[in-house]
Design a protein around this motif. Structure first.
Motif, mmCIF file in Angstrom:
data_model
loop_
_atom_site.group_PDB
_atom_site.id
_atom_site.type_symbol
_atom_site.label_atom_id
_atom_site.label_comp_id
_atom_site.label_asym_id
_atom_site.label_seq_id
_atom_site.Cartn_x
_atom_site.Cartn_y
_atom_site.Cartn_z
ATOM 1 N N ASP A 78 54.989 16.696 80.607
ATOM 2 C CA ASP A 78 54.886 15.479 81.523
ATOM 3 C C ASP A 78 55.692 15.688 82.832
ATOM 4 N N TYR A 79 56.590 16.345 82.834
ATOM 5 C CA TYR A 79 57.465 16.439 84.019
ATOM 6 C C TYR A 79 56.746 17.412 85.067
ATOM 7 N N PHE A 80 56.035 18.341 84.742
ATOM 8 C CA PHE A 80 55.140 18.975 85.633
ATOM 9 C C PHE A 80 53.924 18.288 86.066
ATOM 10 N N GLY A 81 53.358 17.346 84.977
ATOM 11 C CA GLY A 81 52.259 16.507 85.497
ATOM 12 C C GLY A 81 52.715 15.309 86.373
ATOM 13 N N VAL A 130 55.673 0.862 62.464
ATOM 14 C CA VAL A 130 55.499 0.833 63.766
ATOM 15 C C VAL A 130 55.605 2.272 64.149
ATOM 16 N N LYS A 131 56.784 2.909 63.770
ATOM 17 C CA LYS A 131 57.042 4.222 63.934
ATOM 18 C C LYS A 131 55.629 5.048 63.614
ATOM 19 N N LEU A 132 55.343 4.864 62.379
ATOM 20 C CA LEU A 132 54.262 5.684 61.928
ATOM 21 C C LEU A 132 52.837 5.426 62.813
ATOM 22 N N GLY A 133 52.684 4.086 63.198
ATOM 23 C CA GLY A 133 51.531 3.883 64.084
ATOM 24 C C GLY A 133 51.799 4.738 65.454
ATOM 25 N N LEU A 134 53.154 4.798 65.825
ATOM 26 C CA LEU A 134 53.352 5.378 67.200
ATOM 27 C C LEU A 134 52.933 6.829 66.997
ATOM 28 N N VAL A 135 53.252 7.346 65.817
ATOM 29 C CA VAL A 135 53.200 8.783 65.477
ATOM 30 C C VAL A 135 51.596 9.384 65.520
ATOM 31 N N LEU A 136 50.855 8.474 65.037
ATOM 32 C CA LEU A 136 49.459 8.525 64.944
ATOM 33 C C LEU A 136 49.027 8.183 66.327
ATOM 34 N N VAL A 137 49.430 7.430 67.324
ATOM 35 C CA VAL A 137 48.946 7.114 68.621
ATOM 36 C C VAL A 137 49.304 8.467 69.485
ATOM 37 N N LEU A 138 50.655 9.122 69.361
ATOM 38 C CA LEU A 138 50.865 10.225 70.240
ATOM 39 C C LEU A 138 50.030 11.480 69.918
ATOM 40 N N ALA A 139 49.542 11.509 68.395
ATOM 41 C CA ALA A 139 49.066 12.567 68.044
ATOM 42 C C ALA A 139 47.706 12.549 68.591
ATOM 43 N N LEU A 140 46.886 11.282 68.654
ATOM 44 C CA LEU A 140 45.595 11.307 68.902
ATOM 45 C C LEU A 140 45.607 11.398 70.539
ATOM 46 N N ASN A 141 46.733 11.001 71.140
ATOM 47 C CA ASN A 141 46.834 11.031 72.735
ATOM 48 C C ASN A 141 46.766 12.841 73.082
ATOM 49 N N GLY A 142 47.623 13.162 72.134
ATOM 50 C CA GLY A 142 47.602 14.728 72.293
ATOM 51 C C GLY A 142 46.186 15.704 72.057
ATOM 52 N N GLN A 144 43.402 13.984 72.851
ATOM 53 C CA GLN A 144 42.955 13.573 74.289
ATOM 54 C C GLN A 144 43.579 14.501 75.487
ATOM 55 N N ALA A 145 44.934 14.625 75.366
ATOM 56 C CA ALA A 145 45.545 15.372 76.443
ATOM 57 C C ALA A 145 45.212 16.828 76.613
ATOM 58 N N ALA A 169 47.859 10.059 84.519
ATOM 59 C CA ALA A 169 49.056 9.070 84.313
ATOM 60 C C ALA A 169 49.112 8.319 83.334
ATOM 61 N N VAL A 170 47.807 7.879 82.692
ATOM 62 C CA VAL A 170 48.189 6.986 81.347
ATOM 63 C C VAL A 170 48.269 7.815 80.254
ATOM 64 N N THR A 171 47.704 9.016 80.264
ATOM 65 C CA THR A 171 48.083 10.195 79.315
ATOM 66 C C THR A 171 49.436 10.292 79.198
ATOM 67 N N ALA A 172 50.201 10.532 80.274
ATOM 68 C CA ALA A 172 51.415 10.740 80.250
ATOM 69 C C ALA A 172 52.387 9.635 79.844
ATOM 70 N N ALA A 173 51.875 8.424 80.299
ATOM 71 C CA ALA A 173 52.669 7.281 79.850
ATOM 72 C C ALA A 173 52.723 6.943 78.560
ATOM 73 N N VAL A 174 51.440 7.081 78.054
ATOM 74 C CA VAL A 174 51.080 6.867 76.569
ATOM 75 C C VAL A 174 52.122 7.955 75.868
ATOM 76 N N SER A 175 52.013 9.059 76.070
ATOM 77 C CA SER A 175 52.892 10.329 75.400
ATOM 78 C C SER A 175 54.283 9.631 75.450
ATOM 79 N N GLN A 176 54.971 9.262 76.675
ATOM 80 C CA GLN A 176 56.305 8.819 76.615
ATOM 81 C C GLN A 176 56.464 7.925 76.029
#
Length: 192
Positions: A78-81, A130-142, A144-145, A169-176
């Motif tokens: 994300d930093y390089f992005g 909520v944490k489990l939901g965030l983990v699923l979101v970040l994995a699916l975002n991955g 997509q990334a 930009a949205v991908t990086a924001a969702v990831s973070q």
């Protein structure tokens, strides 16, 4: 058989490999289904398995090591992005730097998922859900990334379309947001 017949034949050399390749959307969909299945499996394990103290300690070590590996690699990507979006790095530099980091991101995320199942998560807690939901979101975002990375690799020196810039930009924001949210909830849960 004439030369024209040979080129018109669907059995030209290499054609079989082309036919066996799935379209990109199929590979992305399959990866997304695999992520969902892995997430569901680890959630099921957390519900049905009670780890003893030794397994819990080992899982905690793997969990922390996986966090360092996966989140550290994500921060670098994300930093390089961000450097690219700010015009401080070229797209080619970013793609070349970040391509090998996909492996530690996925190894870290997989380690977090698997080890987390043995840490006695309180699945009755809304915060844990909520944490489990965030983990699923970040994995699916991955997933997509990864598809985005492949798409950006096809941009050969031409200007990147605004839609791809926004998607990046949205991908990086969702990831973070997902990583920091999950880490924060994990910390808060460890205080109980």
């Amino acid at each position: 058989m004439s030369a024209a017949d040979a080129t018109a034949s669907p059995h030209r050399p290499g054609r079989e490999a082309e036919l066996l390749q799935l379209p990109q959307w199929c590979r992305t969909a399959a990866a997304s289904l695999a992520v969902c299945a892995g997430w569901a499996a680890t959630t099921w394990i957390a519900l049905h398995l009670q780890a003893d103290a030794t397994l819990h300690t080992a899982a905690l070590f793997v969990h922390l090591a996986s966090l360092v590996l996966g989140f550290g690699a994500v921060l670098a990507v994300d930093y390089f992005g961000v450097l690219w979006l700010m015009g401080r790095k070229t797209l080619r530099e970013v793609l070349d730097f970040t391509a090998p980091l996909h492996v530690p991101v996925w190894v870290g995320l997989g380690g977090l998922l698997f080890s987390g199942a043995f840490l006695h998560p309180d699945l009755g807690s809304p915060l844990t859900c909520v944490k489990l939901g965030l983990v699923l979101v970040l994995a699916l975002n991955g997933v997509q990334a990864s598809a985005l990375h492949r798409r950006l690799a096809t941009v050969n020196g031409e200007p990147v379309r605004p839609a791809l810039l926004i998607r990046s930009a949205v991908t990086a924001a969702v990831s973070q947001a997902a990583w920091w949210g999950a880490v924060t909830i994990g910390f808060l849960n460890s205080q109980h």
